[in-house]
Write a protein that holds these residues in place. Sequence first.
Motif, PDB file in Angstrom:
ATOM      1  N   HIS A 128       1.378 -44.372 -35.918  1.00  0.00           N
ATOM      2  CA  HIS A 128       1.159 -43.343 -34.890  1.00  0.00           C
ATOM      3  C   HIS A 128       0.053 -42.432 -35.392  1.00  0.00           C
ATOM      4  CE1 HIS A 128       1.788 -39.915 -32.250  1.00  0.00           C
ATOM      5  NE2 HIS A 128       2.721 -40.562 -31.570  1.00  0.00           N
ATOM      6  N   ASN A 129      -0.975 -42.221 -34.606  1.00  0.00           N
ATOM      7  CA  ASN A 129      -2.140 -41.494 -35.083  1.00  0.00           C
ATOM      8  C   ASN A 129      -1.899 -39.989 -35.227  1.00  0.00           C
ATOM      9  OD1 ASN A 129      -5.079 -41.677 -35.747  1.00  0.00           O
ATOM     10  ND2 ASN A 129      -5.257 -40.252 -34.035  1.00  0.00           N
ATOM     11  N   ASP A 130      -0.844 -39.474 -34.612  1.00  0.00           N
ATOM     12  CA  ASP A 130      -0.592 -38.027 -34.652  1.00  0.00           C
ATOM     13  C   ASP A 130       0.916 -37.776 -34.665  1.00  0.00           C
ATOM     14  OD1 ASP A 130      -1.001 -35.304 -34.645  1.00  0.00           O
ATOM     15  OD2 ASP A 130      -1.405 -35.177 -32.497  1.00  0.00           O
ATOM     16  N   PHE A 131       1.568 -38.245 -35.731  1.00  0.00           N
ATOM     17  CA  PHE A 131       3.022 -38.156 -35.817  1.00  0.00           C
ATOM     18  C   PHE A 131       3.412 -36.763 -36.285  1.00  0.00           C
ATOM     19  CE2 PHE A 131       7.232 -39.643 -37.615  1.00  0.00           C
ATOM     20  CZ  PHE A 131       7.773 -39.938 -36.381  1.00  0.00           C
ATOM     21  N   ASP A 132       3.187 -35.803 -35.400  1.00  0.00           N
ATOM     22  CA  ASP A 132       3.436 -34.401 -35.700  1.00  0.00           C
ATOM     23  C   ASP A 132       4.587 -33.893 -34.842  1.00  0.00           C
ATOM     24  OD1 ASP A 132       3.183 -31.891 -36.785  1.00  0.00           O
ATOM     25  OD2 ASP A 132       1.090 -31.611 -36.222  1.00  0.00           O
ATOM     26  N   ALA A 133       5.034 -32.669 -35.131  1.00  0.00           N
ATOM     27  CA  ALA A 133       6.223 -32.132 -34.461  1.00  0.00           C
ATOM     28  C   ALA A 133       6.019 -31.922 -32.967  1.00  0.00           C
ATOM     29  CB  ALA A 133       6.650 -30.825 -35.126  1.00  0.00           C
ATOM     30  N   GLN A 134       4.752 -31.803 -32.505  1.00  0.00           N
ATOM     31  CA  GLN A 134       4.541 -31.619 -31.068  1.00  0.00           C
ATOM     32  C   GLN A 134       4.735 -32.921 -30.290  1.00  0.00           C
ATOM     33  OE1 GLN A 134       1.966 -31.631 -33.173  1.00  0.00           O
ATOM     34  NE2 GLN A 134       0.216 -32.697 -32.289  1.00  0.00           N
ATOM     35  N   ASN A 135       4.768 -34.049 -31.003  1.00  0.00           N
ATOM     36  CA  ASN A 135       4.932 -35.342 -30.337  1.00  0.00           C
ATOM     37  C   ASN A 135       6.308 -35.954 -30.571  1.00  0.00           C
ATOM     38  OD1 ASN A 135       2.331 -35.385 -29.197  1.00  0.00           O
ATOM     39  ND2 ASN A 135       1.458 -36.055 -31.143  1.00  0.00           N
ATOM     40  N   ILE A 136       7.228 -35.152 -31.094  1.00  0.00           N
ATOM     41  CA  ILE A 136       8.615 -35.578 -31.294  1.00  0.00           C
ATOM     42  C   ILE A 136       9.497 -34.746 -30.368  1.00  0.00           C
ATOM     43  CG2 ILE A 136      10.520 -35.744 -32.940  1.00  0.00           C
ATOM     44  CD1 ILE A 136       8.422 -36.021 -35.162  1.00  0.00           C
ATOM     45  N   LEU A 137      10.242 -35.417 -29.486  1.00  0.00           N
ATOM     46  CA  LEU A 137      11.114 -34.733 -28.544  1.00  0.00           C
ATOM     47  C   LEU A 137      12.550 -34.782 -29.048  1.00  0.00           C
ATOM     48  CD1 LEU A 137       9.687 -36.080 -25.155  1.00  0.00           C
ATOM     49  CD2 LEU A 137       9.165 -33.914 -26.303  1.00  0.00           C
ATOM     50  N   VAL A 138      13.236 -33.643 -28.953  1.00  0.00           N
ATOM     51  CA  VAL A 138      14.601 -33.543 -29.482  1.00  0.00           C
ATOM     52  C   VAL A 138      15.512 -32.888 -28.459  1.00  0.00           C
ATOM     53  CG1 VAL A 138      13.820 -33.400 -31.885  1.00  0.00           C
ATOM     54  CG2 VAL A 138      14.127 -31.293 -30.566  1.00  0.00           C
ATOM     55  N   GLU A 139      16.805 -33.103 -28.654  1.00  0.00           N
ATOM     56  CA  GLU A 139      17.840 -32.425 -27.869  1.00  0.00           C
ATOM     57  C   GLU A 139      18.884 -31.871 -28.823  1.00  0.00           C
ATOM     58  OE1 GLU A 139      18.003 -34.528 -23.441  1.00  0.00           O
ATOM     59  OE2 GLU A 139      19.498 -35.042 -24.962  1.00  0.00           O
ATOM     60  N   ARG A 140      19.443 -30.736 -28.465  1.00  0.00           N
ATOM     61  CA  ARG A 140      20.495 -30.114 -29.265  1.00  0.00           C
ATOM     62  C   ARG A 140      21.845 -30.403 -28.613  1.00  0.00           C
ATOM     63  NH1 ARG A 140      20.414 -25.622 -32.799  1.00  0.00           N
ATOM     64  NH2 ARG A 140      18.281 -25.117 -32.132  1.00  0.00           N
ATOM     65  N   SER A 141      22.777 -30.912 -29.388  1.00  0.00           N
ATOM     66  CA  SER A 141      24.110 -31.215 -28.877  1.00  0.00           C
ATOM     67  C   SER A 141      24.853 -29.921 -28.551  1.00  0.00           C
ATOM     68  CB  SER A 141      24.905 -32.027 -29.902  1.00  0.00           C
ATOM     69  OG  SER A 141      26.251 -32.125 -29.516  1.00  0.00           O
ATOM     70  N   SER A 142      25.468 -29.881 -27.397  1.00  0.00           N
ATOM     71  CA  SER A 142      26.257 -28.705 -27.006  1.00  0.00           C
ATOM     72  C   SER A 142      27.613 -28.691 -27.700  1.00  0.00           C
ATOM     73  CB  SER A 142      26.461 -28.700 -25.488  1.00  0.00           C
ATOM     74  OG  SER A 142      27.127 -29.884 -25.076  1.00  0.00           O
ATOM     75  N   VAL A 143      27.974 -29.813 -28.326  1.00  0.00           N
ATOM     76  CA  VAL A 143      29.288 -29.918 -28.973  1.00  0.00           C
ATOM     77  C   VAL A 143      29.238 -29.450 -30.422  1.00  0.00           C
ATOM     78  CG1 VAL A 143      31.153 -31.489 -29.634  1.00  0.00           C
ATOM     79  CG2 VAL A 143      29.929 -31.828 -27.465  1.00  0.00           C
ATOM     80  N   ASP A 144      28.338 -30.075 -31.236  1.00  0.00           N
ATOM     81  CA  ASP A 144      28.299 -29.760 -32.663  1.00  0.00           C
ATOM     82  C   ASP A 144      26.977 -29.138 -33.112  1.00  0.00           C
ATOM     83  OD1 ASP A 144      26.648 -31.921 -32.433  1.00  0.00           O
ATOM     84  OD2 ASP A 144      28.012 -33.327 -33.414  1.00  0.00           O
TER      85      ASP A 144
END
Length: 415
Positions: A289-305
């Motif tokens: 990946h030519n730009d494997f930076d934090a702006q190109n990583i999508l995340v979700e936060r669990s509402s449980v833990d």
Amino acid sequence: MDSKLEIFSESEDSDEPTLDLDFDMLKQLASSRLDRHCVKTCRLTRGFNNEIHLLQFDNGPDCIARLPRDSTHPVAKLACEVATMKYIAQNTKIKVPEVYDWDCTTHNIIKSPYIFMERLSGQHLYRIWDDLSIENKKCVLNQIINILFEIWTKCQFNEIGCLYINNDQSEPIREKSSYLLSRVLTPYMSFQVGPIVSPLCYIEGRDIIPSFTGPFKSSREWFDALIQKEKSFFETHGVQNLNNEMNTILADAEERTKKLVKQLALLQSKLSENNPFESIDLLPFTLIHNDFDAQNILVERSSVDNDIKIIGIIDWEFSHTGTLWELCDYPIWIQEIEYEPFEFISDKELQRNQENQGLRVHFRNEVIKIFGEKGGQLLDMKENDRRIERLETMFLVVHKFSMLESFLKCFIDHY
């Protein structure tokens, strides 16, 4: 209502021009190609190379339109980006946007190349990273290592280049796709490694210099091509390039140009005698990946833990095949920062640096668990031998004459 009123921007530089698009035509194109009625479009953001537009329909999920901002990019740039996303989707469990439709040409009603793709949910990692606990940060790093390992084990190649979709006519570039047909035909595609598509080969006048762009058998061969390209460019255009930069006296510009070209030739000779790539140019090659930076990583936060889960990787522009050395690296946002001597460092920066040092230790230990000792050795090599890093600084960016001159002198004097 004027369709251009539908455009909006976030925190962008208002001085930067936007694409001159007919938004009614964009809606019409999306409706036709995706077989749904597009009712609204708006510009979400604008990067260096692309504008991102949100397409909304009367039914079904939203869609993203990715539109190149610079017409100097070759047709192959967008074709390789599509091929890479389709390859990842077909061969791994890594979530990337599904590509619905694309056209690498301007022969369409919006008169622009485009990609219509899935809009992934989630937040960009960079937006929340600083607020995460150390344990959550380590959890994210573990997931990144698992993603890298999946790429390493499932995306293996014999050459260095960019990915292209094979088609029935064996054409080098697939320029158009039909969303409707792709839903009827088998989803399986075959791919090939072809020439590298990189701005290094066509910006700042480099497009007028004929150069071999691969595929390559090794990183050494790729860098030799980059050095030769710069050598040929400055042999022909060095004097003019230097004069444009600092209005130098002609005789001085000619002398400095001759010296620069000699230094590039000397560098080629040095690398032939003492090849820094020898220990890393090992098959198989993998996907980078030519730009494997934090702006190109999508995340979700669990509402449980409250755990953080990576749910997607975006922006595969200029991705290419390369070595495990390139793949196995500390994420850029936890890498060590080099400060100038006597540079003031705030307490907050010191604290962040100490935290990142601990995260690098954790990352290295986890890399060894997943990749084996070889992974740890590669990370250590990056710390102990900076030759490849210095070469990347010199030749993976197009520099002005004086900057390249300075980099070359430092490298040749040091090594």
